[in-house]
Design a protein around this motif. Structure first.
Motif, PDB file in Angstrom:
ATOM      1  N   SER A   1       7.458  10.199  -5.190  1.00 32.35           N
ATOM      2  CA  SER A   1       7.735   9.599  -6.502  1.00 32.35           C
ATOM      3  C   SER A   1       7.554  10.621  -7.616  1.00 32.35           C
ATOM      4  N   ALA A   2       6.460  11.386  -7.515  1.00 32.87           N
ATOM      5  CA  ALA A   2       6.221  12.408  -8.535  1.00 32.87           C
ATOM      6  C   ALA A   2       7.312  13.464  -8.523  1.00 32.87           C
ATOM      7  N   LEU A   3       7.765  13.832  -7.319  1.00 36.62           N
ATOM      8  CA  LEU A   3       8.829  14.828  -7.211  1.00 36.62           C
ATOM      9  C   LEU A   3      10.123  14.314  -7.832  1.00 36.62           C
ATOM     10  N   ILE A   4      10.438  13.042  -7.596  1.00 37.29           N
ATOM     11  CA  ILE A   4      11.652  12.451  -8.186  1.00 37.29           C
ATOM     12  C   ILE A   4      11.579  12.496  -9.706  1.00 37.29           C
TER      13      ILE A   4
ATOM     14  N   ARG B   1       0.841  -1.179   0.000  1.00 40.79           N
ATOM     15  CA  ARG B   1       0.000   0.000   0.000  1.00 40.79           C
ATOM     16  C   ARG B   1       0.882   1.237   0.000  1.00 40.79           C
ATOM     17  N   ARG B   2       0.577   2.171  -0.892  1.00 40.18           N
ATOM     18  CA  ARG B   2       1.351   3.415  -0.997  1.00 40.18           C
ATOM     19  C   ARG B   2       0.543   4.561  -0.411  1.00 40.18           C
ATOM     20  N   THR B   3       1.197   5.314   0.412  1.00 42.81           N
ATOM     21  CA  THR B   3       0.531   6.462   1.005  1.00 42.81           C
ATOM     22  C   THR B   3       0.593   7.644   0.038  1.00 42.81           C
ATOM     23  N   ARG B   4      -0.145   8.670   0.376  1.00 38.80           N
ATOM     24  CA  ARG B   4      -0.128   9.882  -0.443  1.00 38.80           C
ATOM     25  C   ARG B   4       1.254  10.517  -0.455  1.00 38.80           C
ATOM     26  N   THR B   5       1.962  10.408   0.688  1.00 37.15           N
ATOM     27  CA  THR B   5       3.323  10.955   0.753  1.00 37.15           C
ATOM     28  C   THR B   5       4.251  10.221  -0.210  1.00 37.15           C
TER      29      THR B   5
END
Length: 430
Positions: A13-16, A4-8
């Protein structure tokens, strides 16, 4: 059970991904590739043949700027110019572009090398490390065939030889083979791999250098020297990866305040040094010195180990003109003192003739020597140096006081001249 992936996690990931994309764009934006263009042409200009006769008349064909050359750069078929970041290969008949290589950097020097084998154009560009970025281009098409980078001075001069080229600055020099692999580096070296790889002299200022066979000769003045030094080096390293030194001798005595002698030409067996007499010479091998005699300009000849052999006086000033170069071909080497063209035997380096009233060095065409003069060209018999005739034409834009030397080369039955940053081509009238 799936992870499970949290919003953080998703935000990180998007920032990377964004950082990677931005970094890629920044690298591309500032990369040399983005600021480099190569315009090639499918049209091949035939190699220039050997002229059978000197034309009865010559007329101006075209001119182009070339601040990155001192003498005309000629491939087998084309005239090469370098200016404002661009290296352009031009049709000698029209001056039209055949191919063009461009970078948004200062082009320091351009040389057409190895015409009889690889037919390569070398272009040196400047960056924060000096004139250090070298690109090799195929002479006919402009296709890139190699590249190298290294430390360099802010300005360099390129000179060609049979197997190597020489890149000389004020504090260091290098030689490169046709594959752009370095033969030697000499002088200022910031991070030497082997501290004892070259002669242990410091603070050396290199004022001139030339290639000859598998050696090079240079004039330098180092911290502990009481005069100017002639040094002879091999163009590549020995088996222990050290610079080969064949000789190094101080050839003037006293201080080095006056203009230095200049090494003007070199064969496989001899070296020619122009000495304007600004500094007394050191005694020769026999212990004889003419230091007390009136000092006149001369060509001093040394063997390939740097041992002086003889001296011939010539008509010249204390220092050669700043824009100067020798031109060789058909057994002759010519250079200009500012007052006369000196003609050397290309093997012994001994002055055979000097011709006053000229404007620069020249080259042979159809067995006759062509020398630039104010009214055009003086055509001379190379065996006697008697003038056969003159070919008259005007040089549009040439100013003797401003431009000084005219370097004359031959491409087929056309004459290619350079003065200042101008290349001009002349050919038979149609």
């Amino acid at each position: 059970m799936p992870e499970r992936r949290t919003r953080t996690d998703l935000l990180i990931s998007a920032l990377i991904v964004v950082v990677v994309l931005v970094a890629g764009v920044v690298i591309w934006w500032f990369s040399p590739v983005r600021h480099t263009t190569l315009d090639q042409s499918g049209r091949l200009v035939p190699a220039a043949g050997t002229a059978r006769t000197v034309p009865a008349a010559l007329v101006p064909l075209w001119q182009a700027p070339s601040s990155a050359t001192r003498v005309p750069a000629l491939s087998r078929a084309l005239v090469i110019t370098g200016d404002d970041g661009a290296v352009v290969a031009r049709d000698p008949a029209t001056g039209k572009q055949v191919w063009r290589y461009y970078r948004n950097r200062r082009v320091c020097s351009v040389l057409a090398a190895w015409r009889d084998s690889h037919d390569t154009v070398l272009a040196v560009y400047g960056n924060s490390r000096g004139c250090s970025e070298v690109t090799a281009l195929q002479g006919e098409t402009g296709a890139r065939t190699g590249a190298r980078t290294s430390d360099a001075d802010k300005s360099v001069e390129l000179a060609g030889g049979s197997n190597y080229v020489l890149a000389q600055g004020r504090t260091r020099l290098e030689t490169w083979g046709s594959n752009l692999v370095r033969g030697i580096e000499y002088g200022r070296i910031e991070a030497p791999v082997k501290p004892d790889a070259q002669p242990q002299r410091t603070g050396c200022d290199i004022s001139s250098a030339v290639l000859g066979g598998d050696r090079l000769a240079l004039i330098e003045h180092c911290d502990d020297d009481h005069g100017y030094r002639l040094t002879v080096l091999g163009v590549n390293q020995d088996d222990d990866e050290k610079v080969r030194q064949f000789g190094s001798t101080v050839i003037t005595r006293g201080t080095a305040d006056g203009p230095p002698p200049a090494v003007v030409a070199m064969s496989s067996s001899a070296i020619a040094v122009y000495d304007g007499g600004a500094n007394p010479p050191e005694p020769d091998a026999a212990g004889v010195s003419d230091a007390a005699a009136p000092r006149r300009a001369s060509v001093r000849q040394f063997n390939s180990d740097g041992v002086q052999q003889r001296t011939n006086t010539v008509n010249g000033p204390r220092a050669l003109p700043e824009a100067n170069a020798s031109i060789s071909g058909d057994g002759l080497t010519t250079f200009w003192t500012g007052r006369a063209t000196v003609v050397l035997d290309a093997s012994s380096m001994r002055p055979a003739f000097q011709v006053p009233g000229t404007l620069g060095p020249g080259q042979t065409m159809a067995g006759q020597l062509l020398l630039p003069i104010a009214s055009g060209i003086s055509v001379r018999d190379p065996a006697t140096m008697k003038e056969i005739r003159t070919i008259r034409y005007a040089r549009d834009g040439y100013n003797a006081e401003r431009d000084g030397m005219i370097a004359l080369r031959v491409l087929g039955n056309r004459v290619v001249e350079q003065w200042g940053s101008t290349v001009a081509v002349y050919g038979p009238p149609t």
